[in-house]
Design a protein around this motif. Structure first.
Motif, PDB file in Angstrom:
ATOM      1  N   THR A  41      32.478  50.955  29.240  1.00 29.13           N
ATOM      2  CA  THR A  41      33.202  52.144  28.825  1.00 29.13           C
ATOM      3  C   THR A  41      32.772  52.477  27.401  1.00 29.13           C
ATOM      4  O   THR A  41      31.861  51.847  26.853  1.00 29.13           O
ATOM      5  N   GLU A  42      33.423  53.421  26.802  1.00 28.72           N
ATOM      6  CA  GLU A  42      33.056  53.808  25.428  1.00 28.72           C
ATOM      7  C   GLU A  42      33.155  52.629  24.474  1.00 28.72           C
ATOM      8  O   GLU A  42      32.318  52.469  23.573  1.00 28.72           O
ATOM      9  N   ARG A  43      34.171  51.758  24.685  1.00 24.91           N
ATOM     10  CA  ARG A  43      34.396  50.672  23.720  1.00 24.91           C
ATOM     11  C   ARG A  43      34.391  49.277  24.322  1.00 24.91           C
ATOM     12  O   ARG A  43      34.413  48.289  23.566  1.00 24.91           O
ATOM     13  N   LEU A  44      34.399  49.165  25.637  1.00 30.47           N
ATOM     14  CA  LEU A  44      34.599  47.874  26.289  1.00 30.47           C
ATOM     15  C   LEU A  44      33.476  47.525  27.247  1.00 30.47           C
ATOM     16  O   LEU A  44      32.757  48.397  27.733  1.00 30.47           O
ATOM     17  N   VAL A  45      33.374  46.234  27.536  1.00 27.24           N
ATOM     18  CA  VAL A  45      32.505  45.715  28.583  1.00 27.24           C
ATOM     19  C   VAL A  45      33.399  44.977  29.577  1.00 27.24           C
ATOM     20  O   VAL A  45      34.202  44.123  29.186  1.00 27.24           O
ATOM     21  N   LEU A  46      33.271  45.325  30.852  1.00 30.36           N
ATOM     22  CA  LEU A  46      34.084  44.724  31.905  1.00 30.36           C
ATOM     23  C   LEU A  46      33.175  43.936  32.832  1.00 30.36           C
ATOM     24  O   LEU A  46      32.321  44.503  33.506  1.00 30.36           O
ATOM     25  N   PHE A  99      40.218  38.217  45.787  1.00 31.95           N
ATOM     26  CA  PHE A  99      40.375  38.928  44.516  1.00 31.95           C
ATOM     27  C   PHE A  99      39.201  38.655  43.593  1.00 31.95           C
ATOM     28  O   PHE A  99      38.460  37.679  43.750  1.00 31.95           O
ATOM     29  N   VAL A 100      39.056  39.533  42.614  1.00 29.25           N
ATOM     30  CA  VAL A 100      38.157  39.308  41.491  1.00 29.25           C
ATOM     31  C   VAL A 100      38.879  39.779  40.234  1.00 29.25           C
ATOM     32  O   VAL A 100      39.648  40.752  40.276  1.00 29.25           O
ATOM     33  N   VAL A 101      38.672  39.054  39.147  1.00 26.77           N
ATOM     34  CA  VAL A 101      39.291  39.416  37.873  1.00 26.77           C
ATOM     35  C   VAL A 101      38.176  39.782  36.895  1.00 26.77           C
ATOM     36  O   VAL A 101      37.226  39.008  36.704  1.00 26.77           O
ATOM     37  N   LEU A 102      38.286  40.958  36.307  1.00 27.39           N
ATOM     38  CA  LEU A 102      37.303  41.428  35.330  1.00 27.39           C
ATOM     39  C   LEU A 102      37.839  41.239  33.913  1.00 27.39           C
ATOM     40  O   LEU A 102      38.934  41.710  33.588  1.00 27.39           O
ATOM     41  N   ILE A 121      40.021  40.648  25.447  1.00 31.31           N
ATOM     42  CA  ILE A 121      41.335  41.107  24.978  1.00 31.31           C
ATOM     43  C   ILE A 121      42.306  41.371  26.134  1.00 31.31           C
ATOM     44  O   ILE A 121      43.469  41.701  25.906  1.00 31.31           O
ATOM     45  N   GLY A 122      41.825  41.224  27.356  1.00 30.14           N
ATOM     46  CA  GLY A 122      42.678  41.435  28.522  1.00 30.14           C
ATOM     47  C   GLY A 122      41.858  41.267  29.781  1.00 30.14           C
ATOM     48  O   GLY A 122      40.660  40.983  29.721  1.00 30.14           O
ATOM     49  N   ASP A 123      42.505  41.422  30.923  1.00 29.22           N
ATOM     50  CA  ASP A 123      41.755  41.349  32.174  1.00 29.22           C
ATOM     51  C   ASP A 123      42.378  42.250  33.229  1.00 29.22           C
ATOM     52  O   ASP A 123      43.565  42.608  33.155  1.00 29.22           O
ATOM     53  N   ALA A 158      38.094  53.035  34.369  1.00 26.07           N
ATOM     54  CA  ALA A 158      36.759  52.620  34.806  1.00 26.07           C
ATOM     55  C   ALA A 158      36.834  51.743  36.050  1.00 26.07           C
ATOM     56  O   ALA A 158      36.004  51.872  36.961  1.00 26.07           O
ATOM     57  N   VAL A 159      37.814  50.858  36.097  1.00 21.16           N
ATOM     58  CA  VAL A 159      37.969  49.981  37.266  1.00 21.16           C
ATOM     59  C   VAL A 159      38.360  50.801  38.494  1.00 21.16           C
ATOM     60  O   VAL A 159      37.838  50.579  39.590  1.00 21.16           O
ATOM     61  N   LEU A 160      39.270  51.746  38.321  1.00 23.84           N
ATOM     62  CA  LEU A 160      39.677  52.587  39.449  1.00 23.84           C
ATOM     63  C   LEU A 160      38.492  53.389  39.984  1.00 23.84           C
ATOM     64  O   LEU A 160      38.284  53.474  41.205  1.00 23.84           O
TER      65      LEU A 160
END
Length: 230
Positions: A41-46, A99-102, A121-123, A158-160
């Protein structure tokens, strides 16, 4: 009340559902591919959560404010690290409850235990609710220090998009502690509707708690994105 797609087209819900076609999940799906080619995304890597992310995850996994809205018990560090390793093992989506966790990495912010790594910073979880009926579930958690800055909406959006574009579900849903106003607002920002409230479904924190159910159909997501529904 008719859904937004029905209102816009004048078609009946049955006609729209028929146009969507039968369930067509693109399974099996191996999320290991996202290790080499993560979502950005603009600021994150998933990318898929790793057992080595445990120190960063524990920083938010141990906070009472976070646990208040999650079905997680309090864990000590050893238990927390083991829980992260268990969640990180999810990779292949095939059958119900897979499941998968990003992990959501913030580039330029150092991990709490390794300055050479970016901090998680989160998942964000993707779970198979019903393979037969092409239903997937999303879930998320974010460290409170990084809330209120738009990171959750950026990552969840982004995930959706990834879920609908890559896995092709008919429906995506989320189950929330009904007290969690921030997550409810995020669901609505993503175009999900509140479909039901299950009263006193679980007993946690010394009280009975309600569960709110949010959902969005593929054609509704497509209409918001301005893309074809198939």
């Amino acid at each position: 009340m008719p859904d937004s797609a029905t209102q816009n087209s004048g078609a009946t819900r049955a006609e729209l559902a028929a146009a969507d076609g039968p369930p067509a999940l693109r399974f099996p799906y191996d999320a290991t591919a996202l290790t080499e080619h993560p979502l950005r995304t603009e600021r994150l890597v998933l990318r898929p959560l790793e057992a080595s992310d445990a120190a960063d995850v524990y920083e938010y996994q141990r906070i009472p404010e976070v646990l208040r809205y999650l079905p997680w018990p309090e864990r000590d560090r050893t238990e927390g690290y083991a829980h992260t390793a268990k969640r990180a093992a999810g990779r292949l989506l095939v059958v119900d409850d897979d499941f998968v966790v990003l992990a959501a990495e913030l580039p330029g912010t150092r991990s709490v235990d390794d300055p050479r790594r970016d901090r998680v910073i989160g998942d964000f979880m993707i779970r198979v609710s019903s393979a037969k009926h092409a239903q997937l579930e999303l879930g998320w958690v974010l460290h409170p220090d990084f809330q209120g800055l738009g990171y959750a909406a950026e990552a969840a959006g982004a995930v959706l998009d990834f879920v609908f574009e890559t896995l092709n579900p008919h429906r995506v849903q989320a189950f929330l502690d009904a007290r969690n106003a921030a997550s409810a607002a995020l669901c609505e920002r993503l175009g999900m509707r509140r479909e039901a409230t299950i009263l006193e479904e679980e007993y946690n924190d010394g009280e009975w708690q309600d569960t709110a159910i949010y959902g969005v159909l593929r054609r509704e997501w497509a209409a918001r994105r301005g893309t074809a529904g198939s």
